[in-house]
Structures are given as C-alpha cells and as structure tokens.
Design a protein around this motif. Structure first.
Motif, PDB file in Angstrom:
ATOM      1  N   LYS A  48     -16.622   6.656  70.528  1.00 34.69           N
ATOM      2  CA  LYS A  48     -16.986   5.441  71.251  1.00 34.69           C
ATOM      3  C   LYS A  48     -15.748   4.605  71.529  1.00 34.69           C
ATOM      4  CE  LYS A  48     -21.580   5.069  69.334  1.00 34.69           C
ATOM      5  NZ  LYS A  48     -22.522   4.317  68.532  1.00 34.69           N
ATOM      6  N   LEU A  49     -15.641   4.122  72.753  1.00 42.34           N
ATOM      7  CA  LEU A  49     -14.564   3.219  73.128  1.00 42.34           C
ATOM      8  C   LEU A  49     -14.785   1.886  72.412  1.00 42.34           C
ATOM      9  CD1 LEU A  49     -12.080   2.630  74.943  1.00 42.34           C
ATOM     10  CD2 LEU A  49     -13.696   1.819  76.668  1.00 42.34           C
ATOM     11  N   VAL A  50     -13.754   1.441  71.654  1.00 45.40           N
ATOM     12  CA  VAL A  50     -13.903   0.197  70.901  1.00 45.40           C
ATOM     13  C   VAL A  50     -12.856  -0.858  71.259  1.00 45.40           C
ATOM     14  CG1 VAL A  50     -15.097   1.260  68.951  1.00 45.40           C
ATOM     15  CG2 VAL A  50     -12.592   1.109  68.923  1.00 45.40           C
ATOM     16  N   ASP A  51     -11.787  -0.459  71.949  1.00 49.16           N
ATOM     17  CA  ASP A  51     -10.738  -1.429  72.268  1.00 49.16           C
ATOM     18  C   ASP A  51      -9.814  -0.860  73.338  1.00 49.16           C
ATOM     19  OD1 ASP A  51      -9.245  -3.759  72.119  1.00 49.16           O
ATOM     20  OD2 ASP A  51      -8.573  -3.448  70.056  1.00 49.16           O
ATOM     21  N   GLU A  52      -8.997  -1.722  73.862  1.00 53.53           N
ATOM     22  CA  GLU A  52      -7.958  -1.347  74.828  1.00 53.53           C
ATOM     23  C   GLU A  52      -6.720  -2.158  74.473  1.00 53.53           C
ATOM     24  OE1 GLU A  52      -6.982  -2.209  79.488  1.00 53.53           O
ATOM     25  OE2 GLU A  52      -9.022  -1.619  78.999  1.00 53.53           O
ATOM     26  N   LYS A  53      -5.593  -1.475  74.337  1.00 52.70           N
ATOM     27  CA  LYS A  53      -4.345  -2.150  73.985  1.00 52.70           C
ATOM     28  C   LYS A  53      -3.360  -2.021  75.143  1.00 52.70           C
ATOM     29  CE  LYS A  53      -5.503  -3.102  69.720  1.00 52.70           C
ATOM     30  NZ  LYS A  53      -5.588  -4.414  69.162  1.00 52.70           N
ATOM     31  N   ILE A 104       4.744  -0.261  70.696  1.00 53.54           N
ATOM     32  CA  ILE A 104       3.559   0.562  70.951  1.00 53.54           C
ATOM     33  C   ILE A 104       2.901   0.942  69.629  1.00 53.54           C
ATOM     34  CG2 ILE A 104       2.744   2.797  71.828  1.00 53.54           C
ATOM     35  CD1 ILE A 104       4.908   2.515  74.058  1.00 53.54           C
ATOM     36  N   ALA A 105       3.709   1.346  68.647  1.00 48.19           N
ATOM     37  CA  ALA A 105       3.156   1.699  67.335  1.00 48.19           C
ATOM     38  C   ALA A 105       2.438   0.506  66.713  1.00 48.19           C
ATOM     39  CB  ALA A 105       4.261   2.211  66.413  1.00 48.19           C
ATOM     40  N   CYS A 106       2.985  -0.696  66.867  1.00 49.15           N
ATOM     41  CA  CYS A 106       2.315  -1.907  66.347  1.00 49.15           C
ATOM     42  C   CYS A 106       0.987  -2.138  67.066  1.00 49.15           C
ATOM     43  CB  CYS A 106       3.220  -3.125  66.502  1.00 49.15           C
ATOM     44  SG  CYS A 106       4.544  -3.201  65.298  1.00 49.15           S
ATOM     45  N   ALA A 107       0.981  -1.937  68.388  1.00 51.36           N
ATOM     46  CA  ALA A 107      -0.258  -2.123  69.158  1.00 51.36           C
ATOM     47  C   ALA A 107      -1.322  -1.115  68.734  1.00 51.36           C
ATOM     48  CB  ALA A 107       0.021  -1.993  70.653  1.00 51.36           C
ATOM     49  N   LEU A 108      -0.887   0.073  68.315  1.00 50.79           N
ATOM     50  CA  LEU A 108      -1.812   1.136  67.932  1.00 50.79           C
ATOM     51  C   LEU A 108      -2.045   1.178  66.418  1.00 50.79           C
ATOM     52  CD1 LEU A 108      -0.608   4.021  70.294  1.00 50.79           C
ATOM     53  CD2 LEU A 108      -2.259   2.179  70.735  1.00 50.79           C
ATOM     54  N   ALA A 109      -1.632   0.137  65.722  1.00 51.71           N
ATOM     55  CA  ALA A 109      -1.801   0.085  64.261  1.00 51.71           C
ATOM     56  C   ALA A 109      -3.256   0.358  63.899  1.00 51.71           C
ATOM     57  CB  ALA A 109      -1.368  -1.271  63.731  1.00 51.71           C
ATOM     58  N   GLU A 144       0.455   2.015  80.452  1.00 48.40           N
ATOM     59  CA  GLU A 144       0.571   0.559  80.288  1.00 48.40           C
ATOM     60  C   GLU A 144      -0.591   0.036  79.457  1.00 48.40           C
ATOM     61  OE1 GLU A 144       0.948  -0.910  84.290  1.00 48.40           O
ATOM     62  OE2 GLU A 144       3.083  -0.420  84.321  1.00 48.40           O
ATOM     63  N   ARG A 145      -1.461   0.970  79.041  1.00 47.47           N
ATOM     64  CA  ARG A 145      -2.570   0.634  78.149  1.00 47.47           C
ATOM     65  C   ARG A 145      -2.993   1.911  77.436  1.00 47.47           C
ATOM     66  NH1 ARG A 145      -8.342   1.212  80.937  1.00 47.47           N
ATOM     67  NH2 ARG A 145      -7.848   3.077  82.118  1.00 47.47           N
ATOM     68  N   PHE A 146      -3.546   1.736  76.269  1.00 47.40           N
ATOM     69  CA  PHE A 146      -4.131   2.836  75.517  1.00 47.40           C
ATOM     70  C   PHE A 146      -5.572   2.456  75.198  1.00 47.40           C
ATOM     71  CE2 PHE A 146       0.336   3.617  74.890  1.00 47.40           C
ATOM     72  CZ  PHE A 146       0.429   4.999  74.969  1.00 47.40           C
ATOM     73  N   ALA A 202      -6.076   6.750  69.736  1.00 40.66           N
ATOM     74  CA  ALA A 202      -5.664   6.135  70.996  1.00 40.66           C
ATOM     75  C   ALA A 202      -5.510   7.213  72.073  1.00 40.66           C
ATOM     76  CB  ALA A 202      -4.350   5.396  70.814  1.00 40.66           C
ATOM     77  N   VAL A 203      -5.834   6.847  73.311  1.00 41.30           N
ATOM     78  CA  VAL A 203      -5.785   7.793  74.428  1.00 41.30           C
ATOM     79  C   VAL A 203      -5.059   7.170  75.618  1.00 41.30           C
ATOM     80  CG1 VAL A 203      -7.176   9.094  76.083  1.00 41.30           C
ATOM     81  CG2 VAL A 203      -7.970   8.840  73.740  1.00 41.30           C
ATOM     82  N   ALA A 204      -4.203   7.969  76.249  1.00 38.00           N
ATOM     83  CA  ALA A 204      -3.570   7.567  77.505  1.00 38.00           C
ATOM     84  C   ALA A 204      -4.385   8.169  78.643  1.00 38.00           C
ATOM     85  CB  ALA A 204      -2.127   8.059  77.568  1.00 38.00           C
ATOM     86  N   SER A 205      -4.994   7.287  79.449  1.00 34.45           N
ATOM     87  CA  SER A 205      -5.859   7.750  80.532  1.00 34.45           C
ATOM     88  C   SER A 205      -5.720   6.824  81.728  1.00 34.45           C
ATOM     89  CB  SER A 205      -7.320   7.768  80.071  1.00 34.45           C
ATOM     90  OG  SER A 205      -8.175   8.095  81.139  1.00 34.45           O
TER      91      SER A 205
END
Length: 109
Positions: free
Chosen positions: A34-39, A61-66, A21-23, A4-7
């Motif tokens: 490759k970008l595969v999703d946005e949380k 956040i940890a659940c979103a980045l599971a 507000e998104r990763f 996951a990346v904060a950008s």
C-alpha cells in the motif's frame, strides 16, 4: 516493511534512481503493498562543480527514506548503490508493476 520506489507514473517501476525527484513509499505486508507516503528529493544526477561526487545529495535522499528497508528503481549506478547500502538502505533494480514486484522483493528481505 517500508520500501521506496522510483516511478514516473505511480504504476510501474520505471525511473532511474538519479533522475527521481520523488520516491513513493509503500508498506509491504504479506501479499499486499500500500502506498503510504511520497518523499520529494533533489535529483542525484545534477552537476555541482563544488561537489562533483554529490555525496551530500545521497545523504539527503537516505534521510528522506529513513525507515525504508530498501529502494527499488529501474536503474542505479554502482556508486550511488554502494552509498545507499552504506547508509543502510538496500538498492534493487527491477521493472514492472510496483505492487507485485514489491511483494516479491519483500519475500527475500
């Protein structure tokens, strides 16, 4: 592996963990990312008088980045970094272009 990346702009690692507000979720394999999703997530750096440590936000956040092996951001405080690692997600501080940076980080994971 998923990272996951904060950008702010989707090109560079240039956002503080607590302001995200998104990763962006990248699949990193070999020399490719490759970008595969946005949380979308609730900002960690938001004051809540009833929950000053905001552990519920870190857990969300940890659940979103599971499934992600790590999270990469421009800056992260010690408390959220330790909490993310306790929840199973390694936290890295980096800057620069997303794809080559993730390839380099994946090599050490």
């Amino acid at each position: 592996m998923l990272i996951a990346v904060a950008s702010k702009d989707g090109r560079e690692i240039n956002q503080h963990f607590g302001h995200a507000e998104r990763f962006l979720i990248y699949e990193v394999e070999g020399d490719d990312a490759k970008l595969v999703d946005e949380k979308k997530v609730e900002r960690y750096c938001s004051y809540d008088v009833d929950h000053p440590l905001r552990s519920h936000i870190l857990e969300a956040i940890a659940c979103a980045l599971a499934g992600c092996r790590a999270v990469v951001c421009a800056q992260i405080g010690q408390a959220p970094q330790m909490a993310m690692e306790r929840l199973g997600i390694d936290a890295y501080v980096a800057d620069g272009l997303i794809k080559p940076t993730l390839v380099e980080i994946a090599r050490v994971l």
